[in-house]
Structure formats: C-alpha cells, structure tokens
Design a protein around this motif. Structure first.
Motif, PDB file in Angstrom:
ATOM      1  N   UNK A 139      -2.607   6.924   9.624  1.00 32.40           N
ATOM      2  CA  UNK A 139      -1.334   6.293   9.265  1.00 32.40           C
ATOM      3  C   UNK A 139      -1.370   6.041   7.764  1.00 32.40           C
ATOM      4  N   UNK A 140      -0.401   6.604   7.038  1.00 30.28           N
ATOM      5  CA  UNK A 140      -0.315   6.441   5.588  1.00 30.28           C
ATOM      6  C   UNK A 140       0.899   5.583   5.272  1.00 30.28           C
ATOM      7  N   UNK A 141       0.681   4.524   4.531  1.00 32.62           N
ATOM      8  CA  UNK A 141       1.757   3.592   4.197  1.00 32.62           C
ATOM      9  C   UNK A 141       1.998   3.663   2.702  1.00 32.62           C
ATOM     10  N   UNK A 142       3.211   4.038   2.333  1.00 30.26           N
ATOM     11  CA  UNK A 142       3.607   4.096   0.936  1.00 30.26           C
ATOM     12  C   UNK A 142       4.823   3.192   0.745  1.00 30.26           C
ATOM     13  N   UNK A 143       5.173   2.884  -0.485  1.00 31.56           N
ATOM     14  CA  UNK A 143       6.314   1.983  -0.696  1.00 31.56           C
ATOM     15  C   UNK A 143       7.609   2.440  -0.020  1.00 31.56           C
ATOM     16  N   UNK A 144       7.858   3.745   0.054  1.00 31.94           N
ATOM     17  CA  UNK A 144       9.127   4.214   0.616  1.00 31.94           C
ATOM     18  C   UNK A 144       8.959   5.136   1.816  1.00 31.94           C
ATOM     19  N   UNK A 145       7.775   5.123   2.397  1.00 29.36           N
ATOM     20  CA  UNK A 145       7.537   6.058   3.494  1.00 29.36           C
ATOM     21  C   UNK A 145       6.324   5.632   4.311  1.00 29.36           C
ATOM     22  N   UNK A 146       6.415   5.807   5.621  1.00 30.85           N
ATOM     23  CA  UNK A 146       5.255   5.655   6.511  1.00 30.85           C
ATOM     24  C   UNK A 146       5.065   7.002   7.193  1.00 30.85           C
ATOM     25  N   UNK A 147       3.828   7.531   7.135  1.00 26.55           N
ATOM     26  CA  UNK A 147       3.521   8.813   7.765  1.00 26.55           C
ATOM     27  C   UNK A 147       2.443   8.619   8.820  1.00 26.55           C
ATOM     28  N   UNK A 148       2.572   9.362   9.900  1.00 22.88           N
ATOM     29  CA  UNK A 148       1.546   9.386  10.935  1.00 22.88           C
ATOM     30  C   UNK A 148       1.113  10.833  11.099  1.00 22.88           C
ATOM     31  N   UNK A 149      -0.212  11.057  11.110  1.00 19.89           N
ATOM     32  CA  UNK A 149      -0.730  12.410  11.303  1.00 19.89           C
ATOM     33  C   UNK A 149      -1.757  12.399  12.422  1.00 19.89           C
ATOM     34  N   UNK A 150      -1.631  13.376  13.308  1.00 20.76           N
ATOM     35  CA  UNK A 150      -2.589  13.565  14.388  1.00 20.76           C
ATOM     36  C   UNK A 150      -3.352  14.857  14.158  1.00 20.76           C
ATOM     37  N   UNK A 151      -4.595  14.881  14.568  1.00 19.37           N
ATOM     38  CA  UNK A 151      -5.348  16.122  14.694  1.00 19.37           C
ATOM     39  C   UNK A 151      -5.919  16.088  16.097  1.00 19.37           C
TER      40      UNK A 151
ATOM     41  N   UNK B 246      11.479   4.587   4.277  1.00 19.71           N
ATOM     42  CA  UNK B 246      11.635   3.129   4.223  1.00 19.71           C
ATOM     43  C   UNK B 246      12.248   2.715   2.899  1.00 19.71           C
ATOM     44  N   UNK B 247      12.789   1.495   2.869  1.00 18.50           N
ATOM     45  CA  UNK B 247      13.332   0.957   1.617  1.00 18.50           C
ATOM     46  C   UNK B 247      12.313   0.089   0.899  1.00 18.50           C
ATOM     47  N   UNK B 248      11.280  -0.341   1.624  1.00 18.98           N
ATOM     48  CA  UNK B 248      10.275  -1.202   1.005  1.00 18.98           C
ATOM     49  C   UNK B 248       8.926  -1.000   1.685  1.00 18.98           C
ATOM     50  N   UNK B 249       7.916  -1.584   1.078  1.00 21.82           N
ATOM     51  CA  UNK B 249       6.554  -1.488   1.611  1.00 21.82           C
ATOM     52  C   UNK B 249       6.389  -2.495   2.744  1.00 21.82           C
TER      53      UNK B 249
ATOM     54  N   UNK C 253      -8.583   5.682  14.367  1.00 27.09           N
ATOM     55  CA  UNK C 253      -7.318   5.664  13.627  1.00 27.09           C
ATOM     56  C   UNK C 253      -7.587   5.097  12.247  1.00 27.09           C
ATOM     57  N   UNK C 254      -7.250   5.867  11.243  1.00 28.01           N
ATOM     58  CA  UNK C 254      -7.424   5.440   9.855  1.00 28.01           C
ATOM     59  C   UNK C 254      -6.058   5.014   9.329  1.00 28.01           C
ATOM     60  N   UNK C 255      -5.957   3.781   8.829  1.00 31.38           N
ATOM     61  CA  UNK C 255      -4.724   3.316   8.201  1.00 31.38           C
ATOM     62  C   UNK C 255      -4.998   3.225   6.707  1.00 31.38           C
ATOM     63  N   UNK C 256      -4.181   3.913   5.932  1.00 29.03           N
ATOM     64  CA  UNK C 256      -4.399   3.953   4.497  1.00 29.03           C
ATOM     65  C   UNK C 256      -3.116   3.555   3.774  1.00 29.03           C
ATOM     66  N   UNK C 257      -3.247   2.615   2.843  1.00 29.81           N
ATOM     67  CA  UNK C 257      -2.109   2.156   2.061  1.00 29.81           C
ATOM     68  C   UNK C 257      -2.210   2.758   0.672  1.00 29.81           C
ATOM     69  N   UNK C 258      -1.136   3.412   0.248  1.00 31.07           N
ATOM     70  CA  UNK C 258      -1.094   4.037  -1.071  1.00 31.07           C
ATOM     71  C   UNK C 258      -0.049   3.292  -1.885  1.00 31.07           C
ATOM     72  N   UNK C 259      -0.484   2.473  -2.825  1.00 26.84           N
ATOM     73  CA  UNK C 259       0.448   1.703  -3.642  1.00 26.84           C
ATOM     74  C   UNK C 259       0.167   1.958  -5.115  1.00 26.84           C
ATOM     75  N   UNK C 260       1.194   1.799  -5.922  1.00 26.59           N
ATOM     76  CA  UNK C 260       1.041   1.978  -7.359  1.00 26.59           C
ATOM     77  C   UNK C 260       1.253   0.635  -8.021  1.00 26.59           C
ATOM     78  N   UNK C 261       0.476   0.199  -8.982  1.00 19.69           N
ATOM     79  CA  UNK C 261      -0.619   0.955  -9.595  1.00 19.69           C
ATOM     80  C   UNK C 261      -1.977   0.631  -8.975  1.00 19.69           C
ATOM     81  N   UNK C 262      -1.977  -0.173  -7.898  1.00 16.32           N
ATOM     82  CA  UNK C 262      -3.244  -0.659  -7.339  1.00 16.32           C
ATOM     83  C   UNK C 262      -4.106   0.457  -6.766  1.00 16.32           C
ATOM     84  N   UNK C 263      -3.513   1.581  -6.415  1.00 14.97           N
ATOM     85  CA  UNK C 263      -4.309   2.661  -5.839  1.00 14.97           C
ATOM     86  C   UNK C 263      -4.226   2.655  -4.333  1.00 14.97           C
ATOM     87  N   UNK C 264      -5.368   2.757  -3.683  1.00 11.70           N
ATOM     88  CA  UNK C 264      -5.355   2.856  -2.224  1.00 11.70           C
ATOM     89  C   UNK C 264      -6.336   1.883  -1.602  1.00 11.70           C
TER      90      UNK C 264
END
Length: 194
Positions: free
Chosen positions: A34-46, A134-137, A161-172
């Motif tokens: 699960x990737x969380x960005x300020x304007x988007x949440x993504x889920x990826x399965x393998x 999304x409109x916000x984080x 399940x890996x949850x990763x937050x990608x924010x600017x400028x803090x990084x991940x």
C-alpha cells in the motif's frame, strides 16, 4: 493398447509424480503493498494464479499468450475484490491501473513485466496495481484483506503487507504487517511529523 491411450496414460502418470514439487511452487506468495501519497493511494498485489484460485489449463511448454490474456483478466477481477482500504474512516474506491505477469529483474531487486511468450506455470506471478485519487494525505489507514473469506481464494496462512508513505520533502516511511485468517485487518496512523 493404442499409442494415443498409452500417451494419455503416460501424461497422467507424469502429472501424478510431478504434482508435489509443482504444487509447492504454486502455493507460494501473495504479497500486498500500500503506497500513500499526498494525492493518491495505491494498492499492489503480487500473487500466483493458484492463490487466486484461477484454474490453469496450460500445456507442458507453459502459459501461452492467449491464456495469459484470459488469466490476467480473471486475476484483475479477483484482485479488485481482494481488499478494502479505509482512509480516515472513508471506504476508498480503487480503479485498476495495470494487471499483468511479472518477474524479477536480472539483479533480482525489483519486479518487471514478464514478456516471455511462454511463461512456465511454476514461475507465473501476477501483479495488480489499483489507484484511488485523493485531495489530501490520509492520516489513518485501515486495510482489510478479504482473501481469507469464502472459497474464492487460496491464501497462504500469512500474507505480508508493506505500507509505505511517500511525502515531500520528508521522504518515505514504511511499516510492515502480517495478515492472517485470525487477523485480516490492520490499522496504521501517519506519524505526527509527516
């Protein structure tokens, strides 16, 4: 006994003797990111086709292009119904962005599209990427894996399940959870510093 009957019998015996090792490979892996960005949440399965309970009617050569296409379509449908994500209490609606066969790259460090014409069934891995704009984080995320419910899936006993937050400028920043039949739901809160 005719030649065709003997050939069919030989194939049945071969399948009986080879099922153990092949089944061990097919039962592996179902991972979720699960990737969380300020304007988007993504889920990826393998996953493997068998974890999604997709029957394979492949030949001995591997999964051919026509079957790959049909399998990817079915995998996309099953993956769409494999999870629920709530952000700050709101159920998110995801759109499939990409579903396809994947393999590891030459350096074995990342996942890349599997472009082989024939994919050996014991190496078959399907990836699905789903996106929610999304409109916000989001500050709080609840992930529920539905693959433990019913007989639609054949999940392993534990799914990372890996949850990763990608924010600017803090990084991940990231967190790793292990989902099981007994605990199919996990909650995560964004660090106050993000």
């Amino acid at each position: 006994m005719s030649l065709s009957v003997r050939a069919q019998l030989a194939v049945v015996l071969l399948l009986l003797f080879c099922t153990g090792p092949a089944a061990a490979h097919l039962e592996q892996t179902f991972a979720c990111f699960v990737y969380i960005e300020p304007y988007e949440v993504r889920v990826e399965f393998v996953s493997t086709p068998t974890s999604l309970r997709i029957p394979l009617t492949y030949g001995f050569d591997g999964i051919d292009p026509a079957e790959q296409q049909a399998l990817v379509q079915e995998a996309g449908v099953k993956m769409t119904g494999a999870f629920e994500v709530h952000a700050d209490g709101e159920l998110l609606t995801f759109e499939p962005q990409h579903v396809g066969f994947v393999t590891s790259d030459e350096a074995d460090t990342t996942v890349v599209p599997d472009q082989r014409e024939l994919i050996p069934f014991y190496e078959a891995r399907v990836s699905g990427i789903f996106v929610c704009k999304r409109k916000d984080l989001p500050r709080n995320i609840d992930v529920r894996l539905l693959i433990f419910e019913g007989k639609r899936y054949r999940p392993p006993s534990l799914i990372p399940v890996q949850i990763e937050v990608l924010t600017w400028p803090a990084g991940r920043s990231s967190a790793r959870f292990e989902f099981t039949r007994e605990s199919p739901q996990q909650s995560w809160a964004l660090p106050a510093t993000a």
